[in-house]
Scaffold this active site. Structure first.
Site, PDB file in Angstrom:
ATOM      1  CD  GLU A   9      32.327  39.764  40.153  1.00  0.00           C
ATOM      2  OE1 GLU A   9      32.579  39.790  38.993  1.00  0.00           O
ATOM      3  OE2 GLU A   9      33.142  39.287  40.970  1.00  0.00           O
ATOM      4  CG  ASP A  82      36.142  38.991  41.160  1.00  0.00           C
ATOM      5  OD1 ASP A  82      36.129  39.136  39.954  1.00  0.00           O
ATOM      6  OD2 ASP A  82      36.152  39.860  41.879  1.00  0.00           O
ATOM      7  CG  ASP A  84      37.055  35.421  45.154  1.00  0.00           C
ATOM      8  OD1 ASP A  84      35.833  35.416  44.716  1.00  0.00           O
ATOM      9  OD2 ASP A  84      37.407  36.555  45.634  1.00  0.00           O
ATOM     10  CD  GLU A  86      31.975  37.194  49.501  1.00  0.00           C
ATOM     11  OE1 GLU A  86      30.639  37.362  49.940  1.00  0.00           O
ATOM     12  OE2 GLU A  86      32.723  36.420  50.126  1.00  0.00           O
ATOM     13  CE1 TYR A 298      39.581  38.688  41.901  1.00  0.00           C
ATOM     14  CE2 TYR A 298      40.098  36.778  43.490  1.00  0.00           C
ATOM     15  CZ  TYR A 298      39.306  37.890  43.072  1.00  0.00           C
ATOM     16  OH  TYR A 298      38.106  38.239  43.719  1.00  0.00           O
ATOM     17  NE  ARG A 300      39.069  41.043  47.250  1.00  0.00           N
ATOM     18  CZ  ARG A 300      38.372  41.931  46.583  1.00  0.00           C
ATOM     19  NH1 ARG A 300      38.257  41.475  45.052  1.00  0.00           N
ATOM     20  NH2 ARG A 300      38.189  43.044  46.708  1.00  0.00           N
ATOM     21  CG  HIS A 344      43.394  32.789  42.941  1.00  0.00           C
ATOM     22  ND1 HIS A 344      42.432  32.073  42.117  1.00  0.00           N
ATOM     23  CD2 HIS A 344      42.713  33.343  44.020  1.00  0.00           C
ATOM     24  CE1 HIS A 344      41.235  32.370  42.609  1.00  0.00           C
ATOM     25  NE2 HIS A 344      41.450  33.049  43.830  1.00  0.00           N
TER      26      HIS A 344
END
Length: 701
Positions: A9, A82, A84, A86, A298, A300, A344
């Site tokens: 990203e 990432d 997740d 998203e 990570y 989140r 995670h």
């Protein structure tokens, strides 16, 4: 020429992992999402399975062109967004735009950006996980249906520019409901009575407990007078001395929510700032001798699970630094929240050997402070329990029982590294040691202190307590807390005053309107159940189209009813006594993201605005004019001279309203952990005053 293209990203992330992969890999950044629903229309076909209409995000054309060209020159493309929902959606959109084979193992996932983690991840690529993608799409479509169909109704019935959202509206409701609790609260009187007895050179302070060993309250002054009559200057007889050992366990490693809460309490960080700085630590920073390296895992996550290898590294470090007594018999495991996604780990340093103090000179102040918090919390979470010796002394006068409690830390354990903060700022580990007494001791009472109190209303939400409430109630997910709070502030539904949320008139009107017409949408339980259904989509246990269809049927019905039944709500601006210095109209009070301000009612012909002047209650020591409370560009409150720009005196601590009896400068205060410290702002006259008692000019600050 490279054989492989890797797409992440951000440029920072690309720089970090690029050095781990070697010359056969080219790493480029998509700069976040490349496709989204159009802003100019609903973008969801509600009549045909809620099919989303994705378009290229404006301004991303050059990025996509670069990625397409690069993808044609390599054998294979890896998508390393990432780990997740998203990130999975970003990878899926890139796969579509670059026309990659959906059956190919092109998705690479790693939870920390270190050499071993990245290289291992590239040995095990997988297909795009469509369950994850569908969970993200479902949330996006639901939010679009609510935002793009309910917001226009609010524009027509209340005022232009309003918005409603599936999660943000519930967050505002929490704040409004708390304000209503505070308004309805009826304080109740109660009293405490302390008996102070001298034991040698020390004092035993005991608080009234009750009569005949039964806990009893003192609701009014008459009850206190009755107690004092019973005491009648008699001696205090020690009836029971109880000593016990208590163990205190460390807090679990950080989740997104607990990190945001603790950073707010200990560092004063807003949730958005915490996530921004954590992103920098995760994506990688230049460390001398190592190059660019990710410092934390990570950020989140709602899991407290820790990899066994990281636990073993921590245990070895703790034994070497603190001794074997500080290492628990076996690695600590923390209870899993039943709603947590366990994909995670908890948030931890990628290596415990990167001690914060070794990195301090290579990180920004904010990066260092947040990294230190994460490092200390993780190390403490793997350490032995603290052992406290607690003592309770029960004494009696003519049937009236008094109790004194104290505790001392016998073995600090994890407390040698870190102690979790508390929103109420009170700690029971205060190191209070009671004087030595034995059962049967008779102590003369030197003083009796009755004190009147009143029960207090529930406190307004701080940012940390709002995040905690959202997490406990199941509203949103770790990635949504910070943007949700930012949105409700931007919309003017709430304001932050003294770090506490207050609803604005607009926020209350919107919440009440939604309660009356869209109660399900703004219902806490309904929103939490929706999160669980989204989790079920992610786990492949629910159909995303059916979920949206079920929601949309009731929502559409409520929309139609509200359109026909709702009357127009007129919000009149409160008129001030301040004339506009440009057109002469009396200015009105408006509410923005940072609270109230004055604005000319002649907008858009006259766009004049003014801050609301609030005097600090003390005069400038340089010129004698009043000091005013102001906000700087970063919204930090300071106290500047009203004679500015002729006088540039400024204070960064809150004045108490008193002047120093020695030098005449303003006395200022600092609040920390519920305690207020008062000191003179004139450092030169008081060299031993706290270092944070800064004052000076606006130019220098």
């Amino acid at each position: 020429m490279a054989d492989y293209l890797v797409i992440v990203e951000s440029p920072a992330k690309a720089k970090t992992i690029g050095k781990y992969l070697g010359s056969r890999y080219t790493v480029k950044a998509s700069m976040g999402h490349v496709r989204d629903l159009p802003k100019s229309q609903l973008g969801v076909d509600v009549d045909h399975g809620f099919e989303p209409k994705y378009i290229t995000i404006r301004g991303k054309g050059d990025v996509i062109k670069t990625l397409r060209n690069a993808s044609k020159k390599v054998k294979k493309v890896f998508l390393a967004a990432d780990p997740d929902r998203e990130g999975e959606a970003i990878a899926w959109h890139l796969q579509h735009i670059l026309d990659l084979n959906p059956e190919e193992d092109c998705r690479v996932v790693f939870h920390e950006i270190t050499k071993d983690a990245v290289q291992q991840a590239f040995k095990h690529p997988r297909k795009i996980n469509m369950d994850l993608v569908n969970a993200q799409q479902t949330r996006r479509i639901l939010d679009r249906l609510v935002g793009y169909q309910l917001s226009p109704l609010l524009w027509r019935k209340v005022k232009k520019g309003l918005s409603a959202g599936r999660v943000q509206s519930v967050a505002v409701r929490l704040i409004v409901d708390r304000e209503n609790e505070i308004r309805k609260f009826q304080p109740e009187e109660y009293w405490t009575v302390d008996a102070i007895a001298n034991v040698g050179s020390k004092k035993l302070i005991s608080r009234f407990y009750g009569y005949d060993q039964e806990k009893t309250s003192l609701p009014n002054e008459d009850a206190v007078k009755e107690l004092l009559r019973r005491m009648d200057n008699q001696a205090l007889t020690v009836r029971r001395v109880k000593k016990s050992e208590r163990r205190r366990n460390p807090a679990a490693p950080f989740t997104t929510s607990s990190l945001q809460q603790e950073a707010a309490r200990k560092l004063g960080f807003r949730a958005y700032k915490t996530m921004s700085v954590a992103q920098q630590l995760y994506e990688g920073l230049d460390i001398p001798g190592e190059g660019t390296v990710g410092l934390i895992t990570y950020m989140r996550t709602d899991s407290t699970r820790i990899a066994a290898s990281a636990q073993e590294e921590a245990r070895a470090f703790i034994q070497a630094e603190y001794g074997v007594d500080y290492v628990p018999d076996k690695p600590r495991q923390y209870a899993k929240n039943e709603d947590a996604q366990d994909a995670h780990e908890g948030i931890r340093p990628t290596s415990v050997h990167r001690h914060p103090d070794k990195l301090k000179d290579h990180l920004s102040r904010d990066q260092y402070r947040l990294y230190k918090l994460i490092w200390e919390r993780f190390i403490a979470s793997q350490m032995a329990s603290a052992i406290l010796d607690t003592t309770t002394v029960d004494s009696e006068i003519n049937g009236a029982w008094f109790r004194a409690t104290g505790s001392v830390v016998r073995f600090p354990g994890f407390m040698a590294v870190y102690i979790e903060g508390n929103d109420d700022a009170d700690s029971d580990e205060n190191g209070k040691l009671l004087p030595p007494v034995e059962e049967g001791d008779v102590l003369s009472v030197a003083d009796v202190r009755p004190e009147q109190h009143f029960t207090q209303p529930p406190p307004r939400y701080s940012e940390s307590s709002l995040v905690k409430a959202m997490e406990e109630l199941g509203i949103g997910r770790p990635s949504t807390y910070a943007p949700t709070i930012d949105t409700i502030l931007k919309r003017g539904y709430v304001v932050l005053e003294q770090k506490r949320f207050l609803p604005t008139e607009l926020g209350e009107i919107v919440v009440n309107l939604l309660k009356e017409n869209f109660n399900q949408l703004i219902d806490v339980d309904f929103t939490a159940n929706m999160e669980q259904e989204l989790d079920a989509v992610e786990d492949g246990e629910a159909n995303w189209v059916a979920l949206i269809d079920h929601f949309y049927h009731d929502f559409q019905k409520n929309l139609e009813e509200a359109e026909s039944s709702l009357e127009h709500v007129e919000i009149k601006d409160e008129v001030s006594d301040v004339p506009c210095d440009k057109c002469g109209r009396m200015m009105v009070y408006k509410t923005g993201r940072y609270g109230k301000f004055l604005a000319c009612p002649g907008f858009p012909e006259c766009r004049n605005t003014k801050p609301i002047v609030k005097e600090a209650g003390v005069n400038c020591p340089k010129c004698g004019k009043p000091l005013l409370e102001r906000r700087g560009k970063t919204r930090k409150v300071f106290y500047g001279c009203s004679g500015y720009p002729d006088c540039d005196y400024v204070l960064w601590q809150r004045p108490t309203g008193q002047s120093c009896p020695t030098c005449g400068h303003p006395m200022v205060e600092r609040q920390s952990k519920g305690k207020v410290t008062v000191f003179c702002s004139n450092e030169k006259a008081h060299p031993h005053a706290p270092a944070f008692a800064e004052s000076g000019s606006r130019k220098s600050s």
